[in-house]
Write a protein that holds these residues in place. Structure first.
Motif, short mmCIF file in Angstrom:
data_model
loop_
_atom_site.label_atom_id
_atom_site.label_comp_id
_atom_site.label_asym_id
_atom_site.label_seq_id
_atom_site.Cartn_x
_atom_site.Cartn_y
_atom_site.Cartn_z
N SER A 242 38.90 64.03 21.43
CA SER A 242 40.31 63.95 21.82
C SER A 242 40.72 62.54 22.27
O SER A 242 41.88 62.19 22.18
CB SER A 242 40.65 65.00 22.88
N THR A 243 39.79 61.75 22.75
CA THR A 243 40.13 60.41 23.23
C THR A 243 39.11 59.37 22.74
O THR A 243 37.99 59.73 22.39
CB THR A 243 40.12 60.36 24.78
N ALA B 148 36.68 58.38 11.74
CA ALA B 148 36.86 59.83 11.61
C ALA B 148 38.10 60.30 12.36
O ALA B 148 38.79 61.23 11.94
CB ALA B 148 35.62 60.57 12.12
N ASN B 149 38.38 59.64 13.46
CA ASN B 149 39.53 60.03 14.30
C ASN B 149 40.78 59.21 13.99
O ASN B 149 41.74 59.25 14.74
CB ASN B 149 39.15 59.86 15.79
N ASN B 150 40.74 58.50 12.85
CA ASN B 150 41.84 57.60 12.48
C ASN B 150 42.24 56.73 13.67
O ASN B 150 43.40 56.48 13.92
CB ASN B 150 43.03 58.38 11.93
N TYR B 151 41.24 56.29 14.38
CA TYR B 151 41.42 55.40 15.54
C TYR B 151 42.32 56.01 16.61
O TYR B 151 42.98 55.32 17.36
CB TYR B 151 41.92 54.03 15.08
N THR C 196 36.02 47.29 14.39
CA THR C 196 36.67 48.57 14.70
C THR C 196 38.03 48.35 15.34
O THR C 196 39.03 48.98 14.97
CB THR C 196 35.77 49.38 15.65
N VAL C 197 38.07 47.45 16.30
CA VAL C 197 39.33 47.17 17.00
C VAL C 197 40.37 46.61 16.03
O VAL C 197 41.54 47.03 16.03
CB VAL C 197 39.09 46.19 18.18
N ALA C 198 39.95 45.69 15.18
CA ALA C 198 40.88 45.07 14.23
C ALA C 198 41.42 46.09 13.24
O ALA C 198 42.62 46.10 12.93
CB ALA C 198 40.18 43.92 13.49
N ALA C 199 40.54 46.98 12.75
CA ALA C 199 41.00 48.02 11.83
C ALA C 199 41.97 48.96 12.53
O ALA C 199 42.99 49.36 11.95
CB ALA C 199 39.80 48.80 11.27
N ALA C 200 41.68 49.32 13.77
CA ALA C 200 42.56 50.21 14.53
C ALA C 200 43.95 49.62 14.67
O ALA C 200 44.95 50.34 14.69
CB ALA C 200 41.96 50.48 15.92
N ASN C 201 44.03 48.30 14.76
CA ASN C 201 45.32 47.62 14.93
C ASN C 201 45.90 47.14 13.61
O ASN C 201 46.85 46.35 13.61
CB ASN C 201 45.12 46.43 15.88
#
Lengths: 83, 83, 83, 83, 83, 83
Positions: free
Chosen positions: D14-15, D72-75, C68-73
């Motif tokens: 929201s966060t 879902a929240n596009n990170y 998740t963290v890697a995809a977010a970045n």
């Protein structure tokens, strides 16, 4: 040097079936990377091939590896379009 | 300070094989982050290297880590296009 | 109110290494959310830090969180392009 | 009718912190959907809150649920761009 | 012919809550596909509904199924845009 | 040569229900790839069909395989648009 050879040249396979076999190979190579003694692995194999819980856990690993292989091959959809 | 050094500079590797080795390293570093004593880890290693259930569970972790590495490298497909 | 404080401001980290540390933190915070007593957690820690099956299971959680963290970045690839 | 009420109106939070709490809620609601008796659940809670293997397994579920919430929240990246 | 009927017409649901219920149904149908005897399933149900490790493992399955349902529905985001 | 035949021609199915059945087949074929003796598999089947922990673990594998099948079929959404 068994585990140092290059066994994963590419994630691309020509068919889903080949992709499945690659996924199984990937799972097996992970175990070989931790238990590097081939003779011990052979003996251990009898343990899990007759233990349903471990067979199912192995199938779980194969399923995850196959997700990667299938995504790498775009689910083998391109070839279908070319036909 | 073993676990405080920077061991993950990048997720990019030049080949799938190198990506595989990175995935194994990531799995090992997670264990080192929890059990920080290298001597204890060495002793524990004998436990799981001979226990098929734990070998399979380790392979599960490697499979998940490799998904991330493979996605980061776009499944090493770009290089194929450049050739 | 330990578990009610905001410990996850963002999934964005500057380096893969920092992302890895965030993934470990996320795994730990999940356990803290269920076992809210810090003293009990400290005692339980000895249990799993010496049990390879649980160390491997912990590494599984870290691997998932890191996905998740890697995809977010975006796998920290943008910074590489800017260099 | 506890499990028939609508507890999941949206995956949008929201966060990241709120997303984390939603992931924990989702994991808990799954257990409630299978073991529908709240009193039994309360008693069972003591079992897993003191068993590290089960705490880690719970963290695994939360990590998977959070993957869904984060995607879902596009990170939570859009808000960062707007700032 | 219980397991041969069509119970999965579509992955599309109108709300996240409905998606959650579909995910639970998918998990249950997998078990029914392996243990096809409904009476045995009913008896087995008492086993896992009171065993926290199995409740958590069930929640893990639901979390994975829900990932698929949520992605299929684009996280129910389109409807939010239309409002 | 049971496991050498081509059983996975394509990941594309016409309906979600067919996709579900393919996911179950994939899980079963993984087990057959490790325990290649069909008679032993038949005997082992009784073990896990009555053990809820193993039924749940099997459902976990099916859920992962189905993620791949569903993604390959774009969640069967294209056909819905064509109708």
């Amino acid at each position: 040097m068994e585990n140092k050879d290059t066994w994963l040249e590419s994630l691309i396979t020509s068919t889903p079936q080949d992709g499945r076999e690659l996924a199984i190979k990937m799972a097996r190579k992970s175990i070989a990377a931790i238990q590097t003694d081939a003779d011990i692995r052979k003996k251990l194999r009898a343990d899990y091939a007759n233990d349903t819980a471990q067979l199912i856990a192995s199938a779980n690993v194969i399923a995850i590896e196959f997700q990667t292989v299938a995504a790498a091959n775009n689910y083998w959809k391109k070839e279908q379009k070319l036909k």
